[in-house]
Design an enzyme around this catalytic site. Structure first.
Site, PDB file in Angstrom:
ATOM      1  N   SER A 128       0.825  -1.210   0.000  1.00  0.00           N
ATOM      2  CA  SER A 128       0.000   0.000   0.000  1.00  0.00           C
ATOM      3  C   SER A 128       0.853   1.251   0.000  1.00  0.00           C
ATOM      4  O   SER A 128       1.950   1.262   0.556  1.00  0.00           O
ATOM      5  CB  SER A 128      -0.857  -0.014   1.269  1.00  0.00           C
ATOM      6  OG  SER A 128      -1.426   1.250   1.506  1.00  0.00           O
ATOM      7  N   TYR A 153      -2.422   0.424  10.090  1.00  0.00           N
ATOM      8  CA  TYR A 153      -2.525  -0.284   8.793  1.00  0.00           C
ATOM      9  C   TYR A 153      -1.241  -0.060   7.994  1.00  0.00           C
ATOM     10  O   TYR A 153      -0.597  -1.011   7.540  1.00  0.00           O
ATOM     11  CB  TYR A 153      -3.729   0.221   8.005  1.00  0.00           C
ATOM     12  CG  TYR A 153      -3.736  -0.257   6.574  1.00  0.00           C
ATOM     13  CD1 TYR A 153      -3.340   0.580   5.532  1.00  0.00           C
ATOM     14  CD2 TYR A 153      -4.101  -1.554   6.269  1.00  0.00           C
ATOM     15  CE1 TYR A 153      -3.317   0.125   4.226  1.00  0.00           C
ATOM     16  CE2 TYR A 153      -4.083  -2.017   4.970  1.00  0.00           C
ATOM     17  CZ  TYR A 153      -3.685  -1.161   3.943  1.00  0.00           C
ATOM     18  OH  TYR A 153      -3.661  -1.612   2.647  1.00  0.00           O
ATOM     19  N   LYS A 157       1.922  -2.762   6.826  1.00  0.00           N
ATOM     20  CA  LYS A 157       2.426  -2.956   5.454  1.00  0.00           C
ATOM     21  C   LYS A 157       3.925  -2.684   5.405  1.00  0.00           C
ATOM     22  O   LYS A 157       4.685  -3.392   4.738  1.00  0.00           O
ATOM     23  CB  LYS A 157       1.675  -2.057   4.477  1.00  0.00           C
ATOM     24  CG  LYS A 157       0.202  -2.423   4.284  1.00  0.00           C
ATOM     25  CD  LYS A 157       0.024  -3.834   3.719  1.00  0.00           C
ATOM     26  CE  LYS A 157      -1.430  -4.173   3.455  1.00  0.00           C
ATOM     27  NZ  LYS A 157      -1.629  -5.545   2.968  1.00  0.00           N
TER      28      LYS A 157
HETATM   29  C1  WQD Z   1      -9.681   8.792   0.936  1.00  0.00           C
HETATM   30  C2  WQD Z   1      -9.905  10.259   1.258  1.00  0.00           C
HETATM   31  C3  WQD Z   1     -10.464  10.709   3.546  1.00  0.00           C
HETATM   32  C4  WQD Z   1     -14.354   8.772   3.610  1.00  0.00           C
HETATM   33  C5  WQD Z   1      -7.051   3.875   1.059  1.00  0.00           C
HETATM   34  C6  WQD Z   1      -7.235   2.443   1.430  1.00  0.00           C
HETATM   35  C7  WQD Z   1      -5.964   1.879   1.958  1.00  0.00           C
HETATM   36  C8  WQD Z   1      -4.812   2.182   1.024  1.00  0.00           C
HETATM   37  C9  WQD Z   1      -4.732   3.658   0.748  1.00  0.00           C
HETATM   38  C10 WQD Z   1      -4.558   0.237  -0.354  1.00  0.00           C
HETATM   39  C11 WQD Z   1      -9.286  10.671   2.588  1.00  0.00           C
HETATM   40  C12 WQD Z   1     -11.605  11.090   2.612  1.00  0.00           C
HETATM   41  C13 WQD Z   1     -13.121   9.233   3.182  1.00  0.00           C
HETATM   42  C14 WQD Z   1     -15.376   9.697   3.934  1.00  0.00           C
HETATM   43  C15 WQD Z   1     -13.893  11.493   3.387  1.00  0.00           C
HETATM   44  N1  WQD Z   1      -4.954   1.487  -0.214  1.00  0.00           N
HETATM   45  N2  WQD Z   1     -12.912  10.575   3.078  1.00  0.00           N
HETATM   46  N3  WQD Z   1     -15.106  11.030   3.815  1.00  0.00           N
HETATM   47  O1  WQD Z   1      -7.609   6.538   3.673  1.00  0.00           O
HETATM   48  O2  WQD Z   1      -6.681   7.076   1.350  1.00  0.00           O
HETATM   49  O3  WQD Z   1      -6.843   4.677   2.213  1.00  0.00           O
HETATM   50  O4  WQD Z   1      -5.977   4.054   0.202  1.00  0.00           O
HETATM   51  O5  WQD Z   1      -3.950  -0.413   0.396  1.00  0.00           O
HETATM   52  O6  WQD Z   1      -6.160   0.482   2.078  1.00  0.00           O
HETATM   53  O7  WQD Z   1      -8.228   2.367   2.434  1.00  0.00           O
HETATM   54  O8  WQD Z   1      -8.874   5.918   1.543  1.00  0.00           O
HETATM   55  O9  WQD Z   1     -11.210   6.162   0.836  1.00  0.00           O
HETATM   56  O10 WQD Z   1     -10.712   5.989   3.327  1.00  0.00           O
HETATM   57  O11 WQD Z   1     -10.092   8.065   2.091  1.00  0.00           O
HETATM   58  O12 WQD Z   1     -13.674  12.715   3.293  1.00  0.00           O
HETATM   59  O13 WQD Z   1     -16.525   9.341   4.340  1.00  0.00           O
HETATM   60  O14 WQD Z   1     -11.311  10.482   1.380  1.00  0.00           O
HETATM   61  O15 WQD Z   1     -10.308  11.684   4.560  1.00  0.00           O
HETATM   62  O16 WQD Z   1      -8.770  11.979   2.473  1.00  0.00           O
HETATM   63  P1  WQD Z   1      -7.457   6.165   2.243  1.00  0.00           P
HETATM   64  P2  WQD Z   1     -10.307   6.475   1.981  1.00  0.00           P
END
Ligand code: WQD
Length: 342
Positions: A128, A153, A157
């Site tokens: 990741s 998390y 990784k």
């Molecule tokens: C993305 C953005 C939140 C939900 C993911 C995977 C992780 C890794 C990396 C593979 C952030 C914002 C989210 C919401 C929001 N990939 N958000 N409101 O945290 O980047 O991690 O990519 O391994 O496994 O989970 O992804 O979709 O949770 O968040 O504003 O209700 O969207 O703050 O900036 P994240 P995410």
């Protein structure tokens, strides 16, 4: 001719099931091991409809050594492994770190021990972009040093990659490619498989589509005071089918690896903000989305997106699908789920 047998742990999960479809389409034979704690048999059924054949599936947790060993005993012709089985929510790992360390690291160690016992020497590991923490330089290349992980998390990784690098050094045969995913989104264009969050989704796109379909009251944007053009976080969103295809390319490449260990970013290289993604969803679907700005979420990095050069040079892979098509496929999948329950 016998097809190449590939063990796919976590193969009934979101990325796993899309990868299984691509493996079958390429003439390989995936053997799925999944405890279904984070996934659902509906995805197996959907994948079987897409590929038109039964899939080999074992409801096994990698930490259950006895049952996990039985899979290797029953399939001595396994040549490669893709290891997806792990918990993957950034913000959930902030709340429950111990569960993440135990499961994500324990499962990897159990797998590598089995691979050694059964002389399976090729592994594609689901890593990741969270291994970088908040990188100093973006777009981020694979040589960017790991910063302090912002979440348990991300730390799991980082540790799993270190375990694999040390194992490769001590082994005469093990070859590993760690694929560092950025933000997988979307669903299979057939509408037969997609993301199935077990409870309230922590990821952005399923929360968008569940809000749009009326399952959630409203979407909260976690922070608009970041040092970015519109104040919301920047991410590198990629279609899950693009990601699945990259795993096939990694399997086709791994045998000829000169180094025993390679890490490869899987991203588009194009930064998109949270607010931009929301506006794009509204534009292409015409759905009025109820969203508001809320406080920042612990564990989030401000901005991260890939330098995708190595994935092209080493795997001859790059993203093909657009963000729009990923959002259309995600929305199509959400509507299929609603229609299936009505
Ligand atoms: C993305 C953005 C939140 C939900 C993911 C995977 C992780 C890794 C990396 C593979 C952030 C914002 C989210 C919401 C929001 N990939 N958000 N409101 O945290 O980047 O991690 O990519 O391994 O496994 O989970 O992804 O979709 O949770 O968040 O504003 O209700 O969207 O703050 O900036 P994240 P995410």
């Amino acid at each position: 001719m016998n097809s190449q047998k590939v063990l796919v742990t976590g193969g009934a999960g979101y990325i796993g099931i899309h990868t299984v479809v691509e493996l079958v389409r390429a003439g390989m034979e995936p053997i799925i091991v999944d405890d279904l704690s984070q996934s659902d048999v509906r995805l197996l059924a959907g994948a079987e409809k897409i590929v038109g054949k039964k899939l080999l599936f074992y409801k096994v947790n990698c930490l259950d050594h006895a049952h996990f060993r039985k899979v290797f005993e029953q399939h001595p012709d396994i040549t490669d492994v893709i290891h997806f089985a792990a918990f993957k929510s950034v913000n959930e790992s902030v709340q429950y770190p111990l569960r993440y360390y135990s499961n994500n690291i324990g499962s990897l160690i159990a797998l590598v021990e089995m691979m050694k016992e059964f002389s399976v020497a090729r592994l594609v590991f689901s890593s990741s972009c969270t291994v970088y923490g908040q990188p100093d330089k973006i777009p981020v290349t694979e040589s960017e040093p790991f910063k302090e992980a912002e979440s348990a998390y991300g730390a799991t990784k980082q540790m799993c990659e270190r375990i694999l690098q040390d194992e490769v050094k001590s082994s005469t045969s093990l070859k590993v490619i760690s694929l560092r995913y950025f933000n997988p989104i979307g669903a299979h264009p057939s509408g037969l498989i997609g993301e199935l969050p077990i409870s309230v989704p922590s990821n952005l796109v399923p929360f968008i589509t569940q809000t749009a379909i009326g399952k959630r009251e409203k979407l909260t944007v976690f922070g608009s005071d970041y040092n970015t053009p519109d104040g919301s976080c920047l991410r590198d969103f990629i279609h899950v089918v693009d990601l699945a295809e990259a795993h096939l390319k990694a399997l086709q490449k791994i045998e000829t690896l000169s180094a025993g260990y390679e890490a490869i970013n899987l991203g588009s290289g194009v930064p998109v903000s949270v607010l931009d993604l929301i506006k794009t969803f509204i534009r292409i679907t015409g759905v009025q989305l109820n969203y508001s700005i809320g406080p920042r979420r612990p564990g989030d990095v401000e901005k991260i997106y890939a330098d995708p050069r190595k994935s092209f040079e080493m795997l001859h892979w790059k993203t093909r699908f657009t963000i729009e098509s990923a959002l259309e496929d995600a929305w199509n999948w959400e509507k299929k789920l609603r229609d299936a329950t009505n």
